[in-house]
Design a protein around this motif. Structure first.
Motif, PDB file in Angstrom:
ATOM      1  N   LEU A 192       0.857  -1.188   0.000  1.00  0.00           N
ATOM      2  CA  LEU A 192       0.000   0.000   0.000  1.00  0.00           C
ATOM      3  C   LEU A 192       0.890   1.234   0.000  1.00  0.00           C
ATOM      4  N   PRO A 193       0.767   2.109  -1.021  1.00  0.00           N
ATOM      5  CA  PRO A 193       1.627   3.300  -1.071  1.00  0.00           C
ATOM      6  C   PRO A 193       1.516   4.147   0.194  1.00  0.00           C
ATOM      7  N   ILE A 194       2.654   4.694   0.604  1.00  0.00           N
ATOM      8  CA  ILE A 194       2.699   5.507   1.818  1.00  0.00           C
ATOM      9  C   ILE A 194       1.785   6.726   1.705  1.00  0.00           C
ATOM     10  N   GLN A 195       1.601   7.236   0.475  1.00  0.00           N
ATOM     11  CA  GLN A 195       0.707   8.385   0.300  1.00  0.00           C
ATOM     12  C   GLN A 195      -0.678   8.072   0.837  1.00  0.00           C
ATOM     13  N   GLU A 196      -1.191   6.862   0.537  1.00  0.00           N
ATOM     14  CA  GLU A 196      -2.521   6.488   1.041  1.00  0.00           C
ATOM     15  C   GLU A 196      -2.481   6.174   2.535  1.00  0.00           C
ATOM     16  N   VAL A 197      -1.352   5.627   2.997  1.00  0.00           N
ATOM     17  CA  VAL A 197      -1.220   5.346   4.431  1.00  0.00           C
ATOM     18  C   VAL A 197      -1.294   6.635   5.237  1.00  0.00           C
ATOM     19  N   TYR A 198      -0.623   7.690   4.721  1.00  0.00           N
ATOM     20  CA  TYR A 198      -0.575   8.959   5.451  1.00  0.00           C
ATOM     21  C   TYR A 198      -1.819   9.816   5.244  1.00  0.00           C
ATOM     22  N   GLN A 199      -2.654   9.474   4.282  1.00  0.00           N
ATOM     23  CA  GLN A 199      -3.786  10.344   3.939  1.00  0.00           C
ATOM     24  C   GLN A 199      -4.701  10.646   5.133  1.00  0.00           C
ATOM     25  N   PRO A 200      -5.144   9.632   5.938  1.00  0.00           N
ATOM     26  CA  PRO A 200      -6.020   9.956   7.077  1.00  0.00           C
ATOM     27  C   PRO A 200      -5.353  10.859   8.097  1.00  0.00           C
ATOM     28  N   ILE A 201      -4.041  10.620   8.368  1.00  0.00           N
ATOM     29  CA  ILE A 201      -3.387  11.418   9.398  1.00  0.00           C
ATOM     30  C   ILE A 201      -3.164  12.849   8.907  1.00  0.00           C
ATOM     31  N   ARG A 202      -2.937  13.008   7.568  1.00  0.00           N
ATOM     32  CA  ARG A 202      -2.815  14.370   7.031  1.00  0.00           C
ATOM     33  C   ARG A 202      -4.140  15.119   7.194  1.00  0.00           C
ATOM     34  N   TYR A 203      -5.218  14.396   6.945  1.00  0.00           N
ATOM     35  CA  TYR A 203      -6.537  15.028   7.098  1.00  0.00           C
ATOM     36  C   TYR A 203      -6.770  15.435   8.557  1.00  0.00           C
ATOM     37  N   LEU A 204      -6.400  14.525   9.507  1.00  0.00           N
ATOM     38  CA  LEU A 204      -6.562  14.865  10.919  1.00  0.00           C
ATOM     39  C   LEU A 204      -5.696  16.062  11.302  1.00  0.00           C
ATOM     40  N   ALA A 205      -4.464  16.106  10.770  1.00  0.00           N
ATOM     41  CA  ALA A 205      -3.579  17.231  11.079  1.00  0.00           C
ATOM     42  C   ALA A 205      -4.146  18.533  10.519  1.00  0.00           C
ATOM     43  N   TRP A 206      -4.725  18.449   9.323  1.00  0.00           N
ATOM     44  CA  TRP A 206      -5.311  19.656   8.728  1.00  0.00           C
ATOM     45  C   TRP A 206      -6.503  20.148   9.540  1.00  0.00           C
ATOM     46  N   VAL A 207      -7.372  19.215   9.920  1.00  0.00           N
ATOM     47  CA  VAL A 207      -8.531  19.593  10.739  1.00  0.00           C
ATOM     48  C   VAL A 207      -8.070  20.125  12.091  1.00  0.00           C
ATOM     49  N   GLY A 208      -7.059  19.443  12.688  1.00  0.00           N
ATOM     50  CA  GLY A 208      -6.551  19.904  13.974  1.00  0.00           C
ATOM     51  C   GLY A 208      -5.955  21.302  13.898  1.00  0.00           C
ATOM     52  N   SER A 209      -5.285  21.614  12.781  1.00  0.00           N
ATOM     53  CA  SER A 209      -4.720  22.959  12.618  1.00  0.00           C
ATOM     54  C   SER A 209      -5.818  24.007  12.550  1.00  0.00           C
ATOM     55  N   LEU A 210      -6.890  23.676  11.813  1.00  0.00           N
ATOM     56  CA  LEU A 210      -8.016  24.616  11.738  1.00  0.00           C
ATOM     57  C   LEU A 210      -8.645  24.832  13.107  1.00  0.00           C
ATOM     58  N   ILE A 211      -8.815  23.718  13.852  1.00  0.00           N
ATOM     59  CA  ILE A 211      -9.404  23.839  15.189  1.00  0.00           C
ATOM     60  C   ILE A 211      -8.491  24.656  16.100  1.00  0.00           C
ATOM     61  N   LEU A 212      -7.174  24.398  16.001  1.00  0.00           N
ATOM     62  CA  LEU A 212      -6.220  25.155  16.817  1.00  0.00           C
ATOM     63  C   LEU A 212      -6.298  26.643  16.504  1.00  0.00           C
ATOM     64  N   LEU A 213      -6.365  26.972  15.228  1.00  0.00           N
ATOM     65  CA  LEU A 213      -6.454  28.371  14.845  1.00  0.00           C
ATOM     66  C   LEU A 213      -7.749  28.995  15.343  1.00  0.00           C
ATOM     67  N   ALA A 214      -8.864  28.247  15.166  1.00  0.00           N
ATOM     68  CA  ALA A 214     -10.161  28.778  15.585  1.00  0.00           C
ATOM     69  C   ALA A 214     -10.207  29.006  17.089  1.00  0.00           C
ATOM     70  N   ILE A 215      -9.715  28.017  17.865  1.00  0.00           N
ATOM     71  CA  ILE A 215      -9.766  28.163  19.321  1.00  0.00           C
ATOM     72  C   ILE A 215      -8.827  29.271  19.784  1.00  0.00           C
ATOM     73  N   THR A 216      -7.684  29.412  19.110  1.00  0.00           N
ATOM     74  CA  THR A 216      -6.779  30.501  19.469  1.00  0.00           C
ATOM     75  C   THR A 216      -7.444  31.859  19.238  1.00  0.00           C
ATOM     76  N   LEU A 217      -8.133  31.986  18.094  1.00  0.00           N
ATOM     77  CA  LEU A 217      -8.836  33.247  17.816  1.00  0.00           C
ATOM     78  C   LEU A 217      -9.952  33.489  18.818  1.00  0.00           C
ATOM     79  N   ILE A 218     -10.706  32.408  19.117  1.00  0.00           N
ATOM     80  CA  ILE A 218     -11.801  32.549  20.081  1.00  0.00           C
ATOM     81  C   ILE A 218     -11.253  32.922  21.454  1.00  0.00           C
ATOM     82  N   ALA A 219     -10.161  32.246  21.856  1.00  0.00           N
ATOM     83  CA  ALA A 219      -9.560  32.555  23.151  1.00  0.00           C
ATOM     84  C   ALA A 219      -9.074  34.005  23.191  1.00  0.00           C
ATOM     85  N   GLY A 220      -8.494  34.457  22.068  1.00  0.00           N
ATOM     86  CA  GLY A 220      -8.058  35.849  22.017  1.00  0.00           C
ATOM     87  C   GLY A 220      -9.221  36.822  22.129  1.00  0.00           C
ATOM     88  N   MET A 221     -10.342  36.500  21.426  1.00  0.00           N
ATOM     89  CA  MET A 221     -11.517  37.360  21.499  1.00  0.00           C
ATOM     90  C   MET A 221     -12.097  37.387  22.905  1.00  0.00           C
TER      91      MET A 221
END
Length: 676
Positions: free
Chosen positions: A282-311
């Motif tokens: 199984l190509p590593i690209q597909e192996v890493y795909q779910p974790i990349r998606y989680l990292a992307w979602v986590g980054s968005l959540i981190l940014l959103a919560i940081t902005l909310i906390a700042g507000m």
């Protein structure tokens, strides 16, 4: 006493409270999400790799096992034919028929022949005409099967005419004296391998292939057997990686550059019969795909919560620092002798209370200084007046603070409750409209799409249509209960009067049962509790409805607890044999009084417990489950507040009965009781 001037502290932007609060909220939100998100991401990644590795291993093992069983079956059929005694000496026509039967059994047999002890062909057959075996292959098979008397499966060879992977199977033939008299040799077309590799699914971009011990590619996903051409031997490095992944339990050794020279997560399994390797990659690209998606979602959540906390930090800091700034300016002015200073803060919280107290203190100090100035000659009288005013001020401020604190709490609770209660009305209207729309749809479209019908059955639409309005009603009852609590707080703070009105007792009982409905339903560890109601024809009675409902809640909740305590140590079958009932009876005992009787089938009480039943803080429940105040408060509500009567009868093992007698109209109460 020193007359030196007090130095004023100069605030900088870095040391200001508002800057520190903002940075603290932003840093706290960022660190909490970053740490928890990072840990969750790491755990998810490890679990993902583990599950992926297990799935690949299972698929490789299943495919290899199926291929091994198929090859065993081919070898077994040949062995059965070779066990026919005297096969070498039989008539040629009989041998021909036996070989034809073998080839008809499975189209994988492309060629079969019987060879005598001298290596000469006695009889041969092939559905593809004349086939000439490679002399090297034929000699190796003869030596193993005849001379070493072993069953033999040859290495993979490519048919020079059709460029297909083939192998040979040879078994010894014995005569009537159990001596090896020749061999039975077959050439097997390995096209059947495509069936097994094709049906083995490996993600979206994964693939499966088979290699032999000479590193020849025997079959692979994505190329049908009829288009499969001769394949060059795979690289020695890849072959070693495949063998290493077979032996190593470490997932690191299973990541390598695969068949198409891209990094893959590989898993191999040995086909025991032929010693070939079945490889799942199984190509590593597909192996890493779910974790990349989680990292992307986590980054968005981190940014959103940081902005909310700042507000939040900005708003909270401003709401705290601005009033404190006004108080600081007023304190400085007061220290300079300006007693006309007034702090304008309208917030209904501790800061507002502090500002009011400060203004009151300033006013009192101003008055006291004025008195001291005008009545300097009567210092003793002024001192006495000052002490008296001081004591009065402390008592007044204490009571004012207590009342405003309770009123503030009640107000802060009442606002969100009113918001919830107000929206429940709209939610109920919208729900009714949606249910009407669904009914119209079912009426005019009785035969919906199968997917819609399946979803309706899965979600149990009929039950939802009946239960959803009940849920909204239950939420309204809960909101009303909170409003009653808020009302009690307001009564405590003397901002409102108690609500004495004519009430329907049956309605209060039904509302209480609705709140307790979840506890009455059947559970995994006990059957349902049946409520048997025998309501009489009761008039509306004058009472404090919220408090009477609290009495019903205490009695019914205790009844449920008693039944559950009786069930302790019993099996579910034994519980079903026992009654699980709560009987509620209401009646008009005489023209002026009504009676409510609540009986349960719980474990009951002994005489010692009955004597202490209405004592405050007395409870038979475990620590943390009961406070011992419920029945004591119920007694005060029924007897002291309403002038009623509360009786209880119980027998250990036979259940308990509470009898509440209430007057239809309350008699005028003494002033001291009303105050209490």
């Amino acid at each position: 006493m020193s007359d030196q001037p007090i130095k004023t502290l100069q605030l900088t932007k870095k040391s200001s409270l508002i800057t520190r609060l903002r940075l603290s909220f932003v840093l706290l939100g960022f660190l909490s999400v970053f740490i928890s998100g990072g840990m969750q991401l790491y755990i998810s990644w490890q679990e993902h790799l583990k599950q992926l590795e297990l799935r690949q291993e299972a698929k490789a093992q299943a495919a290899a096992t199926s291929i091994n069983a198929y090859l065993d079956d081919l070898q077994r059929k040949i062995s059965y034919l070779a066990r026919v005694r005297g096969l070498v000496d039989m008539d040629a026509n009989v041998q021909q028929q036996l070989l034809e039967g073998l080839i008809r059994h499975n189209d994988a047999y492309e060629y079969a022949e019987i060879i005598d002890a001298n290596g000469n062909t006695i009889t041969s057959i092939s559905p593809y005409g004349s086939i000439v075996l490679d002399p090297t292959v034929r000699t190796a098979a003869f030596n193993r099967a005849f001379r070493q008397k072993e069953e033999y499966i040859g290495s993979v060879k490519l048919d020079p005419d059709r460029d297909r992977p083939m192998t040979v199977i040879a078994v010894p033939i014995r005569d009537n004296q159990d001596q090896v008299a020749g061999i039975l040799l077959t050439q097997v077309n390995l096209a059947f391998l495509w069936f097994f590799v094709t049906r083995t699914e490996v993600g979206e971009t994964g693939y499966v292939y088979i290699i032999d011990q000479q590193r020849n590619l025997v079959a692979k996903t994505g190329i049908n057997a009829e288009y499969f051409k001769a394949q060059a031997a795979i690289e020695e490095t890849l072959f070693e990686k495949i063998r290493t992944s077979l032996r190593s339990p470490d997932v690191i050794n299973r990541v390598y550059r695969g068949l198409y020279n891209q990094r893959v997560l590989g898993q191999s399994h040995l086909i025991a019969t032929t010693q070939w390797y079945l490889v799942v990659e199984l190509p590593i690209q597909e192996v890493y795909q779910p974790i990349r998606y989680l990292a992307w979602v986590g980054s968005l959540i981190l940014l959103a919560i940081t902005l909310i906390a700042g507000m939040i930090g900005f708003l909270l800091a401003r709401s705290i620092v601005q009033p404190l700034g006004k108080l600081t300016e007023a304190a400085i002015a007061l220290s300079q002798g300006n007693f006309d200073t007034i702090v304008q803060i309208k917030a209904r919280n501790e800061l507002g209370l502090l500002a009011n107290t400060f203004n009151s203190m300033t006013h009192q100090v101003k008055e006291l200084l004025s008195i001291a100035e005008t009545e300097r000659e009567s210092a003793e009288v002024a001192l006495v007046n000052f002490k008296k005013a001081q004591a009065q001020l402390m008592q007044s401020e204490k009571m004012s603070s207590l009342g405003q604190l309770v009123a503030g709490v009640a107000h802060e609770i009442n606002n969100p409750v009113n918001f919830i209660y107000g929206n429940l009305v709209h939610a109920e209207e919208y729900t009714d409209e949606l249910l009407i729309l669904i009914n119209l749809y079912q009426t005019h479209y009785p035969d919906p799409h199968p997917e819609v019908r399946e979803k309706m059955e899965e979600m149990d639409l009929d039950f939802l249509s009946q239960d959803l309005p009940k849920m909204l009603d239950s939420m309204k009852v809960g909101a009303n209960r909170i409003r009653d609590i808020v009302l009690s707080l307001r009564n405590f703070s003397r901002l409102d009067e108690a609500d004495l009105k004519k009430a329907n007792l049956h309605e209060g009982i039904e509302n209480t049962l609705m709140i307790l409905n979840n506890r009455l339903k059947a559970k995994a560890d006990r059957p349902a509790i049946d409520v048997i109601k025998d309501y009489g024809d009761l008039p509306l009675i004058e009472c404090y409805a919220g408090q009477i409902n609290q009495v019903f809640m205490n009695f019914l909740a205790n009844a449920i607890d008693a039944i559950e305590e009786r069930n302790q140590g019993l099996t579910l079958e034994a519980m079903k044999a026992e009654p699980h009932q709560i009987m509620i009876t209401t009646k008009l005992t005489d023209p002026d009084t009504v009676q409510i009787v609540i009986t349960d089938t719980g474990k009951g009480m002994d005489d010692a417990t009955l004597r202490k039943l209405f004592t405050p803080f007395f409870t038979t429940k475990p620590v943390g489950k009961g406070t011992g105040l419920g029945l004591s408060i119920s007694y005060q509500i029924v007897v002291d507040k309403h002038g009623g009567q509360l009786d209880v009868t119980s027998e250990l093992g036979q259940g308990t009965t509470f009898m509440v007698t209430l007057p239809i109209a309350l008699a005028p109460q003494p002033a001291n009781l009303r105050e209490s």
